[in-house]
Design a protein around this motif. Sequence first.
Motif, short mmCIF file in Angstrom:
data_model
loop_
_atom_site.label_atom_id
_atom_site.label_comp_id
_atom_site.label_asym_id
_atom_site.label_seq_id
_atom_site.Cartn_x
_atom_site.Cartn_y
_atom_site.Cartn_z
N LYS A 1 0.84 -1.21 0.00
CA LYS A 1 0.00 0.00 0.00
C LYS A 1 0.87 1.25 0.00
CE LYS A 1 -4.41 -0.90 0.15
NZ LYS A 1 -5.42 -0.32 -0.71
N GLU B 1 2.01 -3.20 4.00
CA GLU B 1 1.15 -4.05 3.19
C GLU B 1 -0.32 -3.68 3.38
OE1 GLU B 1 2.65 -5.99 1.14
OE2 GLU B 1 4.64 -5.84 2.07
N ASP B 2 -1.13 -4.14 2.44
CA ASP B 2 -2.57 -3.94 2.51
C ASP B 2 -3.11 -4.48 3.84
OD1 ASP B 2 -5.16 -3.45 1.83
OD2 ASP B 2 -5.30 -5.04 0.32
N GLU C 1 0.14 2.52 -3.37
CA GLU C 1 -0.44 1.50 -4.26
C GLU C 1 0.33 1.44 -5.58
OE1 GLU C 1 -4.50 3.00 -4.03
OE2 GLU C 1 -4.96 1.47 -2.54
N HIS D 1 -7.72 5.03 1.19
CA HIS D 1 -7.20 3.67 1.11
C HIS D 1 -6.20 3.40 2.23
CE1 HIS D 1 -8.21 3.18 -3.44
NE2 HIS D 1 -9.18 3.76 -2.76
N THR E 1 -5.57 -0.06 6.24
CA THR E 1 -4.11 0.07 6.27
C THR E 1 -3.78 1.35 7.03
OG1 THR E 1 -4.01 -0.96 4.09
CG2 THR E 1 -2.04 0.22 4.84
#
Length: 244
Positions: free
Chosen positions: A5, A29-30, A65, A160, A192
């Motif tokens: 991410k 990470e996600d 991302e 996100h 996240t």
Amino acid sequence: MNTPKIEFDGVDKYFGEAHVLKDVDLEIEDGEVVVVVGPSGSGKSTLLRCTNRLEEIQGGDIRIEGQSITNPTVDINFLRQRIGMVFQSFNLFPHKTALENVSIAPIDVKGLSRAEADERSQQLLTDVGLEDQADSYPNQLSGGQQQRVAIARALAMDPHVMLFDEVTSALDPELVGEVLGVMRELAEGGMTMMVVTHEMGFAREVGDRIVLMADGHVIETAPPEEFFENPRTDRAKQFLSMVL
Ligand code: ADP
Ligand code: MG
């Protein structure tokens, strides 16, 4: 392996002559919750602020991302929509209600109708435990309630990733738990998150990894049990002896 991410790739940041981020490498990470700890002045806030380009970096790269934030063609407003940020100071609009504070960006930036935005905002306020405070003004709310409105406001843009910079540091001690509780739920929901905090209990229980920064360097990165029970570096041992 999925694209991380957030990726910090050899990040260098200077304020004039002062080198405040030194070759920082870190991947998030996600769905991961990374808690960043370290002494005052070590570069924690700067690292977060560089992530949504509140500050520019002078070397290396940051990717969200997989997309470089330093690419000249990057749409900075679009980037910032993906990254929710909450600070120590809540900075709510004082003449708007809690609901209006949460609805304003979805209306102004995303183009939602007031009705759509308000319906969504009411749900977000419910999620942070403020279903009955929608019509309250900031000065009618406690610090903990105001900070929860600020979290709802950040979530209203459907970020996100979420960045938290010492969001409980300005709160009276009895109000810290309600804000950390909201952050814990968010983490459990799969968000996240990068969290700068002095709350070591939260770091241990909610963090997937702890990152220790000192003097602009990432000194140590480890899962909480390892970081707290078996710190590898002297710098980490020293830090823990101060805070635990
Ligand atoms: P932390 O959040 O870990 O306390 P900061 O990221 O705020 O640390 O600061 C890192 C270093 O950068 C400190 O030495 C601080 O004095 C310096 N610094 C932070 N912001 C600025 C600024 N806008 N201008 C100049 N120096 C700054
Ligand atoms: Mg700071």
